[in-house]
Design a protein around this motif. Structure first.
Motif, PDB file in Angstrom:
ATOM      1  N   PRO A 244       0.834  -1.206   0.000  1.00 51.93           N
ATOM      2  CA  PRO A 244       0.000   0.000   0.000  1.00 51.93           C
ATOM      3  C   PRO A 244       0.865   1.250   0.000  1.00 51.93           C
ATOM      4  CG  PRO A 244       0.101  -0.939   2.192  1.00 51.93           C
ATOM      5  CD  PRO A 244       0.834  -1.894   1.298  1.00 51.93           C
ATOM      6  N   LEU A 245       0.438   2.274  -0.694  1.00 52.93           N
ATOM      7  CA  LEU A 245       1.203   3.511  -0.713  1.00 52.93           C
ATOM      8  C   LEU A 245       0.313   4.695  -1.072  1.00 52.93           C
ATOM      9  CD1 LEU A 245       1.864   4.276  -3.969  1.00 52.93           C
ATOM     10  CD2 LEU A 245       3.351   2.319  -3.715  1.00 52.93           C
ATOM     11  N   ILE A 246       0.857   5.860  -0.857  1.00 53.54           N
ATOM     12  CA  ILE A 246       0.174   7.117  -1.164  1.00 53.54           C
ATOM     13  C   ILE A 246       1.103   7.948  -2.038  1.00 53.54           C
ATOM     14  CG2 ILE A 246      -0.774   9.253  -0.198  1.00 53.54           C
ATOM     15  CD1 ILE A 246      -1.286   7.667   2.397  1.00 53.54           C
ATOM     16  N   GLU A 247       0.569   8.521  -3.100  1.00 55.15           N
ATOM     17  CA  GLU A 247       1.341   9.429  -3.940  1.00 55.15           C
ATOM     18  C   GLU A 247       0.551  10.714  -4.135  1.00 55.15           C
ATOM     19  OE1 GLU A 247       4.404   6.878  -6.773  1.00 55.15           O
ATOM     20  OE2 GLU A 247       2.700   7.931  -7.665  1.00 55.15           O
TER      21      GLU A 247
ATOM     22  N   ARG B 247       5.588  10.451  -1.569  1.00 53.21           N
ATOM     23  CA  ARG B 247       5.238   9.027  -1.570  1.00 53.21           C
ATOM     24  C   ARG B 247       5.258   8.516  -0.139  1.00 53.21           C
ATOM     25  NH1 ARG B 247       6.822   3.741  -5.038  1.00 53.21           N
ATOM     26  NH2 ARG B 247       5.543   4.859  -6.532  1.00 53.21           N
ATOM     27  N   GLY B 248       4.071   8.120   0.321  1.00 49.83           N
ATOM     28  CA  GLY B 248       3.962   7.551   1.652  1.00 49.83           C
ATOM     29  C   GLY B 248       3.931   6.037   1.587  1.00 49.83           C
ATOM     30  N   MET B 249       4.826   5.392   2.327  1.00 48.87           N
ATOM     31  CA  MET B 249       4.911   3.940   2.364  1.00 48.87           C
ATOM     32  C   MET B 249       5.108   3.492   3.806  1.00 48.87           C
ATOM     33  SD  MET B 249       7.502   3.356  -0.890  1.00 48.87           S
ATOM     34  CE  MET B 249       7.449   1.571  -0.761  1.00 48.87           C
ATOM     35  N   GLN B 250       4.735   2.253   4.069  1.00 49.02           N
ATOM     36  CA  GLN B 250       5.025   1.702   5.377  1.00 49.02           C
ATOM     37  C   GLN B 250       6.539   1.631   5.564  1.00 49.02           C
ATOM     38  OE1 GLN B 250       2.797  -1.985   5.122  1.00 49.02           O
ATOM     39  NE2 GLN B 250       1.062  -1.106   6.271  1.00 49.02           N
ATOM     40  N   VAL B 251       6.989   1.892   6.783  1.00 48.68           N
ATOM     41  CA  VAL B 251       8.427   1.980   7.045  1.00 48.68           C
ATOM     42  C   VAL B 251       9.147   0.714   6.611  1.00 48.68           C
ATOM     43  CG1 VAL B 251      10.151   2.170   8.877  1.00 48.68           C
ATOM     44  CG2 VAL B 251       8.134   3.623   8.920  1.00 48.68           C
TER      45      VAL B 251
ATOM     46  N   SER C 187       8.275  10.842  13.524  1.00 47.11           N
ATOM     47  CA  SER C 187       9.593  11.451  13.743  1.00 47.11           C
ATOM     48  C   SER C 187       9.748  12.774  13.016  1.00 47.11           C
ATOM     49  CB  SER C 187      10.699  10.485  13.293  1.00 47.11           C
ATOM     50  OG  SER C 187      10.629  10.279  11.883  1.00 47.11           O
ATOM     51  N   GLY C 188       8.892  13.016  12.040  1.00 49.45           N
ATOM     52  CA  GLY C 188       9.009  14.242  11.263  1.00 49.45           C
ATOM     53  C   GLY C 188      10.181  14.221  10.304  1.00 49.45           C
ATOM     54  N   ARG C 189      10.678  13.027   9.965  1.00 46.70           N
ATOM     55  CA  ARG C 189      11.819  12.902   9.049  1.00 46.70           C
ATOM     56  C   ARG C 189      11.380  12.287   7.724  1.00 46.70           C
ATOM     57  NH1 ARG C 189      16.950  13.517  11.031  1.00 46.70           N
ATOM     58  NH2 ARG C 189      17.076  13.955  13.270  1.00 46.70           N
ATOM     59  N   ILE C 190      12.037  12.718   6.663  1.00 41.40           N
ATOM     60  CA  ILE C 190      11.722  12.251   5.311  1.00 41.40           C
ATOM     61  C   ILE C 190      13.019  11.906   4.584  1.00 41.40           C
ATOM     62  CG2 ILE C 190       9.583  13.583   5.116  1.00 41.40           C
ATOM     63  CD1 ILE C 190      11.151  15.715   3.563  1.00 41.40           C
ATOM     64  N   ALA C 191      12.874  11.169   3.489  1.00 44.14           N
ATOM     65  CA  ALA C 191      13.998  10.878   2.591  1.00 44.14           C
ATOM     66  C   ALA C 191      13.703  11.529   1.248  1.00 44.14           C
ATOM     67  CB  ALA C 191      14.185   9.371   2.430  1.00 44.14           C
ATOM     68  N   ILE C 192      14.694  12.200   0.674  1.00 47.65           N
ATOM     69  CA  ILE C 192      14.489  12.899  -0.596  1.00 47.65           C
ATOM     70  C   ILE C 192      15.542  12.466  -1.613  1.00 47.65           C
ATOM     71  CG2 ILE C 192      13.483  14.880   0.597  1.00 47.65           C
ATOM     72  CD1 ILE C 192      16.071  16.411   0.102  1.00 47.65           C
ATOM     73  N   GLY C 193      15.241  12.667  -2.898  1.00 44.89           N
ATOM     74  CA  GLY C 193      16.172  12.331  -3.962  1.00 44.89           C
ATOM     75  C   GLY C 193      17.333  13.315  -4.026  1.00 44.89           C
ATOM     76  N   SER C 194      18.458  12.847  -4.562  1.00 49.50           N
ATOM     77  CA  SER C 194      19.659  13.692  -4.626  1.00 49.50           C
ATOM     78  C   SER C 194      19.449  14.892  -5.537  1.00 49.50           C
ATOM     79  CB  SER C 194      20.845  12.860  -5.116  1.00 49.50           C
ATOM     80  OG  SER C 194      20.567  12.298  -6.402  1.00 49.50           O
TER      81      SER C 194
ATOM     82  N   ALA D 206      12.394  14.498  -7.903  1.00 49.16           N
ATOM     83  CA  ALA D 206      11.045  14.775  -7.418  1.00 49.16           C
ATOM     84  C   ALA D 206      10.631  13.992  -6.176  1.00 49.16           C
ATOM     85  CB  ALA D 206      10.033  14.505  -8.533  1.00 49.16           C
ATOM     86  N   TYR D 207      11.166  12.802  -5.959  1.00 48.16           N
ATOM     87  CA  TYR D 207      10.585  11.927  -4.936  1.00 48.16           C
ATOM     88  C   TYR D 207      10.928  12.354  -3.508  1.00 48.16           C
ATOM     89  CZ  TYR D 207       8.196   8.297  -7.510  1.00 48.16           C
ATOM     90  OH  TYR D 207       7.278   7.611  -8.262  1.00 48.16           O
ATOM     91  N   VAL D 208       9.893  12.310  -2.674  1.00 49.41           N
ATOM     92  CA  VAL D 208      10.019  12.515  -1.234  1.00 49.41           C
ATOM     93  C   VAL D 208       9.367  11.321  -0.547  1.00 49.41           C
ATOM     94  CG1 VAL D 208       9.350  13.915   0.750  1.00 49.41           C
ATOM     95  CG2 VAL D 208      10.008  15.023  -1.400  1.00 49.41           C
ATOM     96  N   MET D 209      10.164  10.534   0.188  1.00 54.14           N
ATOM     97  CA  MET D 209       9.658   9.359   0.887  1.00 54.14           C
ATOM     98  C   MET D 209       9.313   9.705   2.324  1.00 54.14           C
ATOM     99  SD  MET D 209       9.716   6.918  -1.343  1.00 54.14           S
ATOM    100  CE  MET D 209      10.473   6.570  -2.938  1.00 54.14           C
ATOM    101  N   ILE D 210       8.144   9.238   2.760  1.00 51.95           N
ATOM    102  CA  ILE D 210       7.658   9.559   4.089  1.00 51.95           C
ATOM    103  C   ILE D 210       6.876   8.359   4.614  1.00 51.95           C
ATOM    104  CG2 ILE D 210       5.542  10.593   3.169  1.00 51.95           C
ATOM    105  CD1 ILE D 210       5.626  12.625   5.432  1.00 51.95           C
TER     106      ILE D 210
END
Length: 416
Positions: free
Chosen positions: A97-100, A117-121, A146-153, A204-208
């Motif tokens: 499952p995910l959210i975009e 993009r929201g995904m389960q950890v 945690s308020g932390r995200i992962a982003i593309g380079s 563009a991608y932001v993982m959360i």
């Protein structure tokens, strides 16, 4: 083609014509070079195009799966039931499952369009496309709440952000006022930066975590889609047909061919066109071999007549000249393969060198999707290229060999 001892000796001598026949040697050398360049060009181009398609497919499928189940209206409230049904479908290896959601991100006055993009950890950390390409930070810091995200380079470079930077996401879903819906601005800390190798994704991608995405987008317990992986992407349609029947009243399934149809169809057409165009080089080389053999036959007419009077057969003469032409082709093929494999091994260095010499960016990731020039050599295609080259070379030797075999020694030696 079995040659006798004297036929092998004569063929060796004809491969290196003597004095006064330098022009024949030059033409033969050009023929060998043409075969070499034809094989080289075909192997290199087909390998690069195969690598481009394979690399692009792996990156796209690694993030988007082989298919996605999307709910009507953009949300799947009963996504847990769909995930359970999907995982029980034969041929399905995973259902995620995910959210975009496309949003805007800002940092230090810079604003960029992003795809949240929201995904389960667990899914974020287990995704090989993401976890093997983290260049800064750690995915372990990305946890719900945690308020932390992962982003593309690419996005990090565009915003000037680093690990620990506070990036703001502009979310259109907000409080309704008499003047309309007011967007919300939510700040997150960059916990990791990844570089997948596909420009559009890195930019563009932001993982959360999915829970944080649901809260930020006011989605409650719903998700946007369920990503499906199968054991055979080329057979994804039949595999997911039972699933489509079960969820057809609440969702629609789109596979990777539908989502990227134009791109992969264009690549397939381009591969066929390039193969046909570059094969013309080998065809021209075959004509050069035929021309050099015809000139060699004319230059050796007297020798052929003498050999015929000494007992050489028509078949023997044909075998001699077919051996000469085929040897030129085989040498060209071998040299072409060696040159191609060397070029493929140093392909990125060659691109970098040409860019330095020309001053032009020959491999712009924003245009070509991938960060580096890929390569994937298909042994079947290499064998096909070799067989086609051998066939054209062999056919090119038939007419000159027939002319040599049909030489009438009486006519040639009448006035000798």
């Amino acid at each position: 083609m079995i040659l006798s001892r004297y036929e092998r000796m004569i063929a060796r001598r004809y491969l290196l014509p003597g004095k006064g026949e330098a022009f024949i040697l030059v033409v033969a050398a050009f023929s060998l070079g043409a075969v070499m360049l034809g094989v080289f060009a075909l192997v290199v181009v087909m390998s690069v195009m195969n690598g481009f398609r394979a690399e692009l497919f792996d990156k796209i499928v690694g993030l988007n799966g082989h298919a996605v189940v999307q709910g009507f209206g953009g949300q799947l409230p009963d996504w847990r039931n769909i995930v359970t049904i999907a995982r029980a479908t034969p041929g399905v290896t995973s259902a995620t499952p995910l959210i975009e959601q496309p949003l805007m991100a800002s940092f230090n006055g810079r604003v960029e369009g992003v795809l949240l993009r929201g995904m389960q950890v667990k899914d974020i950390r287990d995704n090989p496309t993401i976890n093997t390409n983290v260049v800064m930070g750690s995915l372990a810091s990305i946890t719900p709440g945690s308020g932390r995200i992962a982003i593309g380079s690419g996005l990090a470079d565009a915003l000037g952000a680093q690990v620990g930077s506070q990036v703001s996401l502009i979310i259109p879903q907000g409080q309704t006022t008499p003047f309309g819906t007011m967007p919300r601005i939510v700040s997150y800390t960059v916990g990791a930066i990844f570089k997948i190798g596909v420009y559009d994704y890195d930019k563009a991608y932001v993982m959360i975590p999915m829970e944080d995405a649901q809260t930020a987008l006011l989605m409650g317990d719903s998700v946007g889609m369920v990503e499906i992986q199968t054991n055979n992407p080329d057979n994804v349609g039949p595999i997911l047909a039972p699933l489509a029947e079960k969820v057809g009243d609440r969702a629609v399934i789109s596979d990777w061919r539908q989502l990227n149809a134009q791109l992969f169809e264009a690549l397939a057409v381009e591969r066929v066109v390039m193969f046909c165009v570059l094969s013309l080089i080998i065809l021209v080389a075959a004509f050069n071999i035929a021309s050099s053999l015809i000139m060699l036959v004319r230059a050796k007419t007297r020798d052929i007549a003498i050999l015929r009077t000494m007992g050489a057969t028509r078949g023997g003469m044909m075998r001699i000249f077919m051996t000469v032409g085929t040897t030129i082709g085989v040498l060209g093929i071998v040299l072409g393969l060696i040159l191609a494999f060397i070029a493929l091994y140093f392909r990125q260095r060659v691109v970098d060198f040409v860019q330095v010499i020309s001053g032009q960016n020959l491999w712009d990731p924003s245009i070509r999707f991938l960060a580096e020039l890929p390569s994937k050599t298909n042994p079947v295609e290499v064998i096909a290229i070799v067989l086609i080259s051998l066939l054209l070379t062999f056919l090119a030797t038939l007419y000159p060999s027939f002319k040599a075999a049909s030489t009438d020694p009486v006519q040639v030696l009448r006035y000798e």
